[in-house]
Design an enzyme around this catalytic site. Structure first.
Site, mmCIF file in Angstrom:
data_model
loop_
_atom_site.group_PDB
_atom_site.id
_atom_site.type_symbol
_atom_site.label_atom_id
_atom_site.label_comp_id
_atom_site.label_asym_id
_atom_site.label_seq_id
_atom_site.Cartn_x
_atom_site.Cartn_y
_atom_site.Cartn_z
ATOM 1 N N ASP A 1 0.596 -1.154 -0.122
ATOM 2 C CA ASP A 1 0.112 -0.122 0.069
ATOM 3 C C ASP A 1 0.779 1.238 -0.011
ATOM 4 O O ASP A 1 0.447 2.274 -0.561
ATOM 5 C CB ASP A 1 -1.182 0.051 1.032
ATOM 6 C CG ASP A 1 -2.064 -1.217 1.058
ATOM 7 O OD1 ASP A 1 -2.928 -0.775 0.016
ATOM 8 O OD2 ASP A 1 -2.280 -2.088 1.687
ATOM 9 N N TYR B 1 -9.631 -0.729 2.926
ATOM 10 C CA TYR B 1 -9.149 -0.611 4.049
ATOM 11 C C TYR B 1 -8.923 0.384 4.438
ATOM 12 O O TYR B 1 -8.390 1.485 3.683
ATOM 13 C CB TYR B 1 -7.818 -1.517 3.996
ATOM 14 C CG TYR B 1 -8.252 -2.756 4.888
ATOM 15 C CD1 TYR B 1 -8.298 -3.874 4.111
ATOM 16 C CD2 TYR B 1 -8.123 -2.868 6.263
ATOM 17 C CE1 TYR B 1 -8.597 -5.141 4.718
ATOM 18 C CE2 TYR B 1 -8.301 -4.096 6.592
ATOM 19 C CZ TYR B 1 -8.542 -5.322 6.128
ATOM 20 O OH TYR B 1 -8.653 -6.595 6.757
#
Lengths: 687, 687
Positions: free
Chosen positions: A315, A399
């Site tokens: 990420d 998320y």
């Protein structure tokens, strides 16, 4: 025209503000300046990143040691652009000299995917005839294509397509209504998007099809909660106020709080970067850490069925923890008296942008800091602690990662991460076997097993740059039960193993020995214990990397193979999975494994400037409780002073209550909070 | 005369209050009644404990299921007395029938050491000629004996003296001034005290003597802080207020809060006991735990030199976490709006006593409960969590244990323990080698390595009494990298191992697999996941018991040999190191090992009423930072619902801010906290 703009910007900066601290993120003006300089020489390119090119450590430490006389490190921009034809250039712009000092074409890499890159995929997907065809197969008519959504991820790595073409995989979803959560309606196919041509170049279609789920929506928005009985009404407010303001001072981006000094940096990649962390030990400003950051992460999913192996997001390296950062709101994300800092970025077109309130800085009560009562006479002390929290939150598609850097009065630095947001979901047919690779969290919704593995980069500076890392294991003493040396079998000690080379330092967690790692300065001993001053890494959420050795994730996420790696410091080693992460094959492994190989795995890391890389995180086997939105799951890593101070450094924090034996004997009450009614801290008592 | 008192008490109780809940601790009146009944039959005995004899589970659950019709469980007192000659009697008094229903002489045991037992040792020590002689050898003149202090511990077990004589070991200290911390001046010898004869019967003297330290005092009281520059003055107050009061309701000792129902018990041994924990799942009151408590602990020290092997306190079983509990103060120990509960005990003479404010019950803001932002349009939700904290703090001589039972809105139960107080210290000569068994934390002060191992007793009731425990290990999938079944090597799953017998259930922690344990009800599957409803034990501070197999601590602290034991429920199995812990030899091991042996290690624990015993804690290698008073060191254990709910059970908690895609598109702001100025929660914003 470009020159004019540049001159204008230069004037603007010099007229308005004092020079930034050398580690301050680039201002919008500086970003604009860098862009103007590049535009002038290289014309119309797409900007991927314009961020602070951090000063070399040698220059920086010289300046920190003597800011009056040492040369001030140059302000420079680290730039990534994508030129027409997808050619990637890495450059450095000297912002003082106003010139490009490095510029190179970097073939065979893909810079990270920006939010702009992500945003454009969904529109293409909805119009693509092959996608429309696949939707129809699942039962979604052509006129409902506006109900189709996708989370575009970088493709990760797919050997069929390699690295040269800039690709995204579109994880497909459907919303019956625009306000429904699409994660309840995952679709079973996966289009591949070419970011250059803005076309769908391929669709991965599973051998067994899974028609659109007919389950009712599973939402968390107000209308759906109201339908099920409404919100609970029995929560009374808790007010947290600081009527006299905060206990920290902010000078530029340097925070001073309770003996700590911390420079708060921020970049598009790592988000918060804490620099030049010092502790004022009775007037002696002692170095603790040169730089702390979350440097990378990887989220491997555990379903071996094609193409789920591609779900292993880096990420930070693939999207940027800074780029994805939230603008924070008072009382929602943080409570109390808050100091916010904004974050400046560049957009694709080269304009500077701002995320307001990207960083939240605030204090919190930290409960009891220490307490003791003498059982003889009830003489006692109780002192409450305070903590300073420097936080940001970023949204990686489904998320959310909430990152809290926490400073304590006892010298501890704590990194907390809370995971929340929504599970990545895949479709399943009624009665389909998950084979244990996931959980049906709602009818038709398969949430795959996954890990969240973070890489904490600790650029240590424990009383100076020359540090050494020791592994510490709680170990039984020699001598069997009944022997003279260990008659009762109770002997145990802290076994310390010095890491002299990067190879030795590649180490895993051992829960049985409660393994910790000490970052020590062996040149300086604690005057009492005669042990080196040190900071100890205490980390208990340290799962093994579950993807197998030699496999795709293992190759690409070299940093995650061990809980700890230690390298000799090098200015250009920041990103442990490589500078450009998307579409790396892992052959060879970028970042940490390559650096260790290059420096020689047997190079010395003993008593030198070292960086400790710590991979921690958790393994998540989803359950229905995690859906449709997941209660925050916390993790904690501690860096604790050991043999660093000569005593508890928080003894001068005013106690809430204290009385000595003399005061008890004299019947005097001691000092501190009242025992009845309203106390000085404004609390009220219930009977 | 005794009869009159008894009648009087009876009248008093019946006239004044509704009948207590069957699990309520004994009231002072009930204690007085029990004492009067025993006095009547057995005359002048010393009382060691008078506590609730908890109802048998079968009776209790019948009554809970139907309080109108089922017989109300009898109120009864569990009594331990020491009769003249040191004879120990265990008895049960039926408080309804006003009669003794059990009474037996228990030879060869020593009940725990009360605060009164502890208090009297120091006076004897100061006058003992042999102690005076030893002090003189260390350089302390006879006229300074009032400066001598001791922490009396139970002797633990010393094979030279056995179990029949009630003994304490006096850990010796010195205070130059009455307000100095004696832990800076440990003395090197150890008198043994006979509690019956109130005499010093022996002194352990080391082969090498260590004269009294000449180091300056190391104190934490105000005068010493003032001398070094005073208290810091830059901490601004943080006020935490609940102007509308708390969100929980207290009926008797039952708390209702955010769907949780919890009965709060308390006894002299375990301190807080949480009974009958239920969760109201949309109107369906679901059982979760029948009883939760810290049931035992052991603190082994790692120095093999005689007589330090005796330092391995069972603080609950040898002294009583309830007996040692602190009276808590608002703003010192807890902040906000507090509900306190008192604790009632018996003293040696048989009088009831009260510790005011023994239990603190309060709410805290718990930060972000969940958050999600859709990257497409910034539609979002952010909801803050709240927690309920039920806490007590006990002082075990030098150490403080702060115990926090925390309930969360997402169904999680959390046990936090903070360790603070003062290190146990031993003397050392200048330049003496600690041999790694301890650390010189201050000149002349050797703080020995030690472990704090706690035993959490989980009497589970997950949707009913019949539960099964599974070990859960994150495990790599089969198939090598490149194989058809696991081509990319990314397969992993939760390997679940059912414990069918207590022998199988004796299990250790495995950090590499992130091992957890699920307490499941295999009779009830989650409708979505088709997995059994369960609560998962997540615990990461799980060191091995370092004292060796077959050694003294290993024998006495059988519960600490493994991270998890599981037994079939039995009414009388509460104390995993035995009912009477002081001076047990560990031959045979009392408590858990004996029960498992007696029931048969291959008895079935599959789908029956089971108790899970979890040992967790930490290994402490002291450093100077921990002295002269130790910053609190926290530990956390979680019990989390997994497949228990069909979705996140906290979706109906009002969000701080929420807006849907429709609201974003319509330009309406959503609901929740303001983005500027004062927010509804009373926070203020800094610019």
């Amino acid at each position: 025209m470009v020159v004019d703009r540049l001159q204008q910007l230069t004037l603007q900066v010099s007229a308005s503000s004092p020079p930034p601290h050398p580690l301050d993120p680039l201002t919008t003006s500086e970003i604009d300046t860098a862009v103007a300089i590049i535009r002038k020489e290289h014309g119309k390119v797409n900007f991927n990143a314009v961020t602070l090119d951090e000063p070399r450590k040698a220059e920086m430490t010289a300046w920190l040691a003597n800011p009056e006389k040492a040369p001030r490190p140059t302000r420079a921009a680290d730039v990534v652009v994508i030129a027409p034809g997808g050619k990637v250039y890495d450059g450095v712009v000297d912002l003082d000299a106003k010139k490009i000092v490095e510029w190179k074409h970097t073939p065979g890499v893909q810079p990270l995917i920006t939010m702009e890159d992500l945003q454009e995929v969904e529109h293409v997907v909805r119009k693509d005839p092959k996608v429309i065809e696949q939707c129809a197969i699942l039962g979604i008519p052509k006129e409902d294509m506006h109900k189709i959504y996708c989370d575009p991820w970088t493709i990760g790595y797919d050997e069929r397509f390699g690295t040269d073409v800039r690709l995204q995989q579109a994880l497909m979803y459907y919303r019956p209504h625009v306000d429904d959560s699409q994660y309840t309606y995952p679709l079973d196919f996966c289009p591949i998007y070419n970011a250059e041509t803005k076309q769908i170049i391929h669709i991965d279609i599973p051998p067994v099809r899974r028609p659109l789920s007919k389950a009712a929506p599973n939402n968390y928005h107000a209308e759906s909660i109201e339908k099920e009985g409404g919100y609970r009404t029995d929560l009374k407010p808790i007010h947290i106020t600081q009527p006299e303001g905060v206990s920290f001072a902010v000078k530029g981006r340097t925070i001073e709080w309770q003996n700590w000094g911390i420079h708060v940096g921020f970049n598009y990649r790592e988000g918060i970067v804490l620099n030049n962390i010092t502790y004022n030990d009775k007037g002696n400003i002692r170095d603790v850490f040169y730089r702390l950051s979350l440097a990378e992460m990887v989220v491997p999913y555990g379903n071996p069925e094609h193409p789920h192996q591609r779900k292993h997001a880096f990420d930070l390296g693939e999207y940027g923890g800074g780029y994805m950062t939230n603008s924070l709101s008072l009382g929602c994300d943080c409570k109390g008296a808050i100091h916010y800092m904004d974050a400046a970025f560049v957009n694709r077109a080269g304009a500077s942008t701002i995320v307001k309130n990207a960083i939240c800085i605030h204090e919190e009560d930290a409960g009891i800091l220490y307490k003791h009562t003498d059982f003889r006479d009830e003489s006692m002390i109780v002192t409450r602690g305070r903590k300073l929290v420097i936080s940001h939150i970023f949204t990686a598609a489904n998320y959310e990662y909430c990152v809290y850097w926490i400073f304590h009065q006892d010298g501890t630095v704590q990194l907390d991460i809370k995971l929340t947001g929504i599970l990545n979901t895949y479709s399943m047919n009624p009665g389909e076997d998950t084979h244990g690779w996931g959980t049906e969290v709602y009818p038709g919704v398969n949430a795959h097993n996954h890990q969240h593995l973070f890489c904490l980069r600790v650029d240590a500076n424990v009383d100076g740059p020359n540090n050494t890392v020791f592994q510490v294991d709680a170990t039984r003493g020699p001598g069997e039960v009944g022997s003279a040396e260990n008659k009762y079998g109770n002997a145990f000690y802290a076994k310390k193993t010095k890491y002299t080379t990067p190879r030795e330092a590649m180490s895993d967690y051992d829960g049985a020995t409660g393994r910790t790692w000490e970052i020590a300065n062996t040149n300086k001993l604690n005057p009492y214990s005669k042990k080196p001053v040190s900071y100890k890494l205490v980390s208990r959420e340290v799962p093994s990397l579950l993807p197998k050795e030699g496999g795709l994730v293992w190759k690409r996420a070299g940093f995650a193979r061990h809980a700890v790696h230690v390298t000799k410091y090098s200015d250009d080693q920041i990103h442990p999975a490589g500078r450009h992460v998307p579409q790396t094959s892992g052959e060879p492994s970028q970042g940490l494994p390559m650096w260790i190989e290059q420096a020689g795995p047997n190079a010395s890391i003993d008593n030198t400037d070292i960086v400790l890389w710590h991979t921690f995180g958790l393994t998540h086997f989803p359950t229905p409780e995690d859906f449709p939105i997941m209660p925050a799951e916390p993790m904690t890593v501690l860096l604790r002073p050991r043999n660093f101070f000569t005593r508890n450094p928080a003894l001068d924090v005013p106690p809430s209550f204290a009385r000595t034996p003399s005061q008890v004997a004299a019947g005097s009450g001691g000092c501190g909070c009242s025992k009845k009614g309203a106390s000085p801290d404004g609390s009220s008592v219930l009977v």
